[in-house]
Structure formats: structure tokens, C-alpha cells
Write an enzyme that holds these catalytic residues in place. Structure first.
Site, PDB file in Angstrom:
ATOM      1  N   SER A  28       0.856  -1.727  -0.169  1.00  0.00           N
ATOM      2  CA  SER A  28       0.030  -0.012   0.091  1.00  0.00           C
ATOM      3  C   SER A  28       0.635   1.185   0.234  1.00  0.00           C
ATOM      4  O   SER A  28       1.578   1.407   0.768  1.00  0.00           O
ATOM      5  CB  SER A  28      -0.825   0.108   1.417  1.00  0.00           C
ATOM      6  OG  SER A  28      -1.641  -0.427   0.958  1.00  0.00           O
ATOM      7  N   HIS A  59      -3.406   0.757  -5.182  1.00  0.00           N
ATOM      8  CA  HIS A  59      -2.228  -0.649  -5.409  1.00  0.00           C
ATOM      9  C   HIS A  59      -2.738  -1.336  -6.851  1.00  0.00           C
ATOM     10  O   HIS A  59      -3.820  -1.213  -7.279  1.00  0.00           O
ATOM     11  CB  HIS A  59      -2.975  -1.814  -4.970  1.00  0.00           C
ATOM     12  CG  HIS A  59      -2.698  -1.682  -2.833  1.00  0.00           C
ATOM     13  ND1 HIS A  59      -1.509  -3.028  -2.647  1.00  0.00           N
ATOM     14  CD2 HIS A  59      -3.107  -1.582  -2.037  1.00  0.00           C
ATOM     15  CE1 HIS A  59      -1.598  -2.698  -1.875  1.00  0.00           C
ATOM     16  NE2 HIS A  59      -2.670  -2.785  -0.903  1.00  0.00           N
ATOM     17  N   HIS A  81      -4.798  -9.425  -2.565  1.00  0.00           N
ATOM     18  CA  HIS A  81      -5.121  -9.569  -1.135  1.00  0.00           C
ATOM     19  C   HIS A  81      -6.565 -10.502  -0.822  1.00  0.00           C
ATOM     20  O   HIS A  81      -7.246 -10.939  -2.359  1.00  0.00           O
ATOM     21  CB  HIS A  81      -5.694  -8.547  -0.563  1.00  0.00           C
ATOM     22  CG  HIS A  81      -4.804  -7.286  -0.243  1.00  0.00           C
ATOM     23  ND1 HIS A  81      -4.340  -6.481  -1.305  1.00  0.00           N
ATOM     24  CD2 HIS A  81      -3.303  -7.168   0.366  1.00  0.00           C
ATOM     25  CE1 HIS A  81      -3.821  -5.236  -1.119  1.00  0.00           C
ATOM     26  NE2 HIS A  81      -2.949  -6.008   0.424  1.00  0.00           N
ATOM     27  N   TYR A  83      -8.474 -10.749   1.247  1.00  0.00           N
ATOM     28  CA  TYR A  83      -9.802  -9.732   1.489  1.00  0.00           C
ATOM     29  C   TYR A  83     -10.768  -9.384   0.104  1.00  0.00           C
ATOM     30  O   TYR A  83     -11.603  -8.941   0.491  1.00  0.00           O
ATOM     31  CB  TYR A  83      -9.872  -8.949   2.576  1.00  0.00           C
ATOM     32  CG  TYR A  83      -9.027  -7.513   1.617  1.00  0.00           C
ATOM     33  CD1 TYR A  83      -9.311  -6.838   0.544  1.00  0.00           C
ATOM     34  CD2 TYR A  83      -7.233  -7.290   2.872  1.00  0.00           C
ATOM     35  CE1 TYR A  83      -8.093  -5.720   0.596  1.00  0.00           C
ATOM     36  CE2 TYR A  83      -6.621  -5.876   1.927  1.00  0.00           C
ATOM     37  CZ  TYR A  83      -7.055  -5.386   1.224  1.00  0.00           C
ATOM     38  OH  TYR A  83      -6.257  -4.521   0.451  1.00  0.00           O
ATOM     39  N   GLU A  84      -9.552  -9.386  -0.900  1.00  0.00           N
ATOM     40  CA  GLU A  84     -10.523  -9.201  -1.877  1.00  0.00           C
ATOM     41  C   GLU A  84     -10.760  -9.945  -2.609  1.00  0.00           C
ATOM     42  O   GLU A  84     -12.302  -9.890  -3.473  1.00  0.00           O
ATOM     43  CB  GLU A  84      -9.947  -8.456  -3.493  1.00  0.00           C
ATOM     44  CG  GLU A  84      -8.660  -7.277  -2.497  1.00  0.00           C
ATOM     45  CD  GLU A  84      -8.119  -7.286  -3.347  1.00  0.00           C
ATOM     46  OE1 GLU A  84      -7.827  -7.143  -4.554  1.00  0.00           O
ATOM     47  OE2 GLU A  84      -6.896  -7.683  -3.630  1.00  0.00           O
ATOM     48  N   ALA A 111       2.373  -2.557   4.298  1.00  0.00           N
ATOM     49  CA  ALA A 111       1.697  -1.484   5.366  1.00  0.00           C
ATOM     50  C   ALA A 111       1.078  -2.730   6.594  1.00  0.00           C
ATOM     51  O   ALA A 111       0.701  -2.818   6.148  1.00  0.00           O
ATOM     52  CB  ALA A 111       0.670  -0.753   4.791  1.00  0.00           C
ATOM     53  N   MET A 209      -2.581  -7.351   6.065  1.00  0.00           N
ATOM     54  CA  MET A 209      -3.359  -7.968   5.993  1.00  0.00           C
ATOM     55  C   MET A 209      -2.403  -8.823   4.635  1.00  0.00           C
ATOM     56  O   MET A 209      -3.529  -9.279   3.831  1.00  0.00           O
ATOM     57  CB  MET A 209      -4.811  -7.101   5.398  1.00  0.00           C
ATOM     58  CG  MET A 209      -5.402  -6.685   6.013  1.00  0.00           C
ATOM     59  SD  MET A 209      -6.347  -5.782   5.494  1.00  0.00           S
ATOM     60  CE  MET A 209      -7.627  -4.513   7.413  1.00  0.00           C
ATOM     61  N   SER A 210      -1.366  -9.072   4.213  1.00  0.00           N
ATOM     62  CA  SER A 210      -0.714  -9.693   2.974  1.00  0.00           C
ATOM     63  C   SER A 210       0.362 -10.337   3.656  1.00  0.00           C
ATOM     64  O   SER A 210       0.229 -10.660   4.691  1.00  0.00           O
ATOM     65  CB  SER A 210      -0.140  -7.789   2.134  1.00  0.00           C
ATOM     66  OG  SER A 210       0.564  -7.410   2.819  1.00  0.00           O
ATOM     67  N   ASN A 233       0.607   2.824  11.351  1.00  0.00           N
ATOM     68  CA  ASN A 233      -0.742   3.978  12.381  1.00  0.00           C
ATOM     69  C   ASN A 233       0.055   2.309  13.765  1.00  0.00           C
ATOM     70  O   ASN A 233      -0.010   1.830  13.481  1.00  0.00           O
ATOM     71  CB  ASN A 233      -2.126   2.928  12.107  1.00  0.00           C
ATOM     72  CG  ASN A 233      -2.280   2.015  10.966  1.00  0.00           C
ATOM     73  OD1 ASN A 233      -2.309   1.825   9.973  1.00  0.00           O
ATOM     74  ND2 ASN A 233      -2.920   1.519  12.190  1.00  0.00           N
ATOM     75  N   HIS A 245      -7.829   4.399   5.870  1.00  0.00           N
ATOM     76  CA  HIS A 245      -7.586   3.599   4.560  1.00  0.00           C
ATOM     77  C   HIS A 245      -6.595   5.072   4.227  1.00  0.00           C
ATOM     78  O   HIS A 245      -6.098   4.929   3.953  1.00  0.00           O
ATOM     79  CB  HIS A 245      -7.685   3.106   3.631  1.00  0.00           C
ATOM     80  CG  HIS A 245      -7.127   2.021   2.522  1.00  0.00           C
ATOM     81  ND1 HIS A 245      -5.713   1.748   2.858  1.00  0.00           N
ATOM     82  CD2 HIS A 245      -6.926   2.516   1.246  1.00  0.00           C
ATOM     83  CE1 HIS A 245      -5.385   1.343   1.622  1.00  0.00           C
ATOM     84  NE2 HIS A 245      -5.691   2.081   1.160  1.00  0.00           N
TER      85      HIS A 245
HETATM   86  N1  HPA Z   1      -4.184  -3.279  10.336  1.00  0.00           N
HETATM   87  C1  HPA Z   1      -4.813  -4.181   9.656  1.00  0.00           C
HETATM   88  N2  HPA Z   1      -3.616  -4.285   8.312  1.00  0.00           N
HETATM   89  C2  HPA Z   1      -2.932  -2.705   8.353  1.00  0.00           C
HETATM   90  C3  HPA Z   1      -2.660  -1.811   9.341  1.00  0.00           C
HETATM   91  C4  HPA Z   1      -3.523  -2.454  10.410  1.00  0.00           C
HETATM   92  O1  HPA Z   1      -3.057  -1.309  11.523  1.00  0.00           O
HETATM   93  N3  HPA Z   1      -2.516  -0.743   8.976  1.00  0.00           N
HETATM   94  C5  HPA Z   1      -1.727  -0.916   7.574  1.00  0.00           C
HETATM   95  N4  HPA Z   1      -2.754  -2.832   6.773  1.00  0.00           N
END
Ligand code: HPA
Length: 276
Positions: A28, A59, A81, A83-84, A111, A209-210, A233, A245
Site C-alpha cells: 500500500s 494498489h 489480497h 480480503y478482495e 503497510a 493483511m498481506s 498507524n 485507509h
Molecule cells: N491492521 C491491518 N492492516 C493494516 C493496518 C492495521 O492496523 N495498517 C496498515 N495495514
């Protein structure tokens, strides 16, 4: 699966013939590294058989093949991903293709949310290991014997020798790099604070998530992998605000310059591949 891998590989070979030294998956907001590649052949995922087109802002869906730091690199601007809605064999298809192209090294970036107390937004972090038992198994189903054995060892998914090169590169470029354990979360929703407390207890330093499916397949295929996370974050419940996001993308953009500098330095110092 073999047919899908072979058709995707053959198509890429029609667009680029030479030997590629290293593949890079850009997470990301980390896509701008692709813009540094000299004289790139740019292949749209839409043109590669069986590659889905990615749907997430930040992406893009293109493969860049060209020169970076004196090496031939192949960079994925945009990844697939779980989740997609993709099955894990599609999430990891590009890595199988890289293996089929005889690419010995993989750099996988992402990320992530910082769980450990010292991991704040902007921190670049070397992935030393991962926790992926909450992810659907990417190696489930008939084993692809051509790539690796049924029961593959996962002691060193992330190469120690590439990690050492990354640490040297961080020192040389004066870029702060921490290290930690990355934990996969299925997404697309962010975690709850209770989930983050649970992940902390089981030894996770970062969450995202990857990466885990791709790294497992790289290990299965005998590719040597370096994983780099960018903390965008504090994980849920640990920061002042709700997660979104946009915040992830903005933090990635700020740290992007450092990550590009660091990655270029690492690539310049790549070792000889270990003979398979
Ligand atoms: N959680 C999951 N995936 C992420 C996060 C998070 O806090 N930040 C960036 N990708």
C-alpha cells in the site's frame, strides 16, 4: 494450477526475455519505487493470463521489469489480497510465476499496524518471522511438487542473510529500521482492540493483511525472501483515533522516500543466489 502458472509465465516471457535478479512486491502506497526502475517494460495485470486486476486505491495493477541499482528487477505495483475475495492460490500466483522465471530473490513489502510499544507510524521494520496460523493455508490442496515438498520447513521464511544486508543498508543510509514479527489478519476490516491485545500476547509486533501467503509460497519454492513492513498507524485501540485507509496511505507516502533509498541500497548489495 500448473497451467495457470505456466500460461502467466509464458506471457511475461514474451514481453521480457532476460534473466531477472529479484522480484519485489510493493505494498500500500509503496508503489513509487516502481517509478525508479530504468527503461521498464510495463505489463498490465489485465494482459497476464489468470492475473486478476487489483481493486484497491494505492494498489495499481502493473508489473515493471527493468534496471534498478544495477540489477534486473521485476516489481509488482499492486498485489492480490485474500480480503478482495481471491483464493489463496491466486493471491500467491505471482510468486509461483517468479519462481518459474527462476528469480532467486523476493522482497515483499507491506503497510502494517504497529502493536509493539516502540513501533510508531513511519517506522520501517524488518520482518524476522511471521504468525500466519489464522490465515487459510496457501499450500492446502495437491502439492506442487515441481516447486517444493509437501511438508516444507518454515524455520527461516525470511532470510537471515538478506536481513543482515538490509541492516547494513539501513546503517549506511542512516535510515532507522526496527525488526519484528508480522501477524496476518484476514481483513478487510481492521482488527478490534481486543484482537490486538490477543495478538500481542501471542508474540505479534505488527499486523497486516498481506505478505504471509506470498512469503510461504516463496519459501516453498526455494526463493530467498526479505520482508519489510512500514508501520502506518498504531494498531486498533493503541492510537488516539479510529483507523482508516487514508491515514495508512498518507503515512506510507511520508516514509516512501526512505523506503525507496533503503531498498535500492539493499538491491545494490544483493549476494550471489544460493544454488538450488
Ligand atoms: N491492521 C491491518 N492492516 C493494516 C493496518 C492495521 O492496523 N495498517 C496498515 N495495514
Amino acid at each position: 494450477m500448473y497451467t495457470k502458472i505456466n500460461e502467466a509465465t509464458q506471457y511475461i516471457q514474451t514481453r521480457f526475455e532476460g534473466q531477472i535478479d529479484i522480484a519485489i512486491i510493493l505494498g500500500s502506497g509503496l508503489g513509487p519505487l516502481a517509478n525508479e526502475i530504468e527503461n521498464p517494460v510495463i505489463i498490465d495485470y489485465a494482459d497476464i493470463p489468470h492475473f486478476p486486476v487489483s481493486t484497491i486505491p494505492g494498489h495499481d495493477g502493473q508489473l515493471y521489469i527493468g534496471q534498478l541499482s544495477g540489477k534486473t528487477v521485476c516489481a509488482m505495483k499492486g498485489r492480490f489480497h485474500y480480503y478482495e475475495g481471491h483464493d489463496m492460490d491466486i493471491v500467491s500466483l505471482p510468486v509461483r510465476v517468479f519462481s518459474k522465471l527462476n528469480i532467486p530473490f523476493l522482497i515483499v513489502t507491506n503497510a502494517c499496524g504497529g502493536i509493539r510499544d516502540d513501533l510508531f507510524p513511519g517506522q520501517i521494520t524488518l520482518i524476522t518471522d511471521h504468525i500466519g496460523f489464522n490465515a487459510p493455508s496457501v499450500l492446502r490442496g495437491p502439492n506442487l511438487d515441481e516447486f517444493g515438498p509437501r511438508f516444507k520447513d518454515m524455520t527461516e521464511v525470511y532470510s537471515k542473510r538478506l536481513g543482515a544486508i538490509a541492516k547494513e543498508a539501513a546503517t549506511k543510509t542512516d535510515i532507522s529500521m526496527s525488526e519484528g514479527v508480522y501477524c496476518f489478519f484476514k481483513g478487510p476490516m481492521f482488527e478490534t482492540p481486543a484482537e490486538i491485545r490477543a495478538l500481542k500476547c501471542i508474540g505479534a509486533d505488527m499486523v497486516g493483511m498481506s505478505t504471509v501467503p506470498e512469503a510461504i509460497v516463496a519459501r516453498h519454492s526455494g526463493m530467498e525472501t526479505l520482508g519489510i513492513s512500514l508501520v502506518t498507524n498504531k494498531a486498533a485501540g493503541l492510537g488516539a483515533s479510529e483507523l482508516n485507509h487514508i491515514e495508512v496511505m498518507e503515512a506510507a507516502k511520508e516514509a516512501e522516500k526512505n523506503l525507496v533509498t533503503l531498498t535500492k541500497e539493499i538491491i545494490e548489495n544483493l549476494p550471489e543466489p544460493i544454488a538450488q
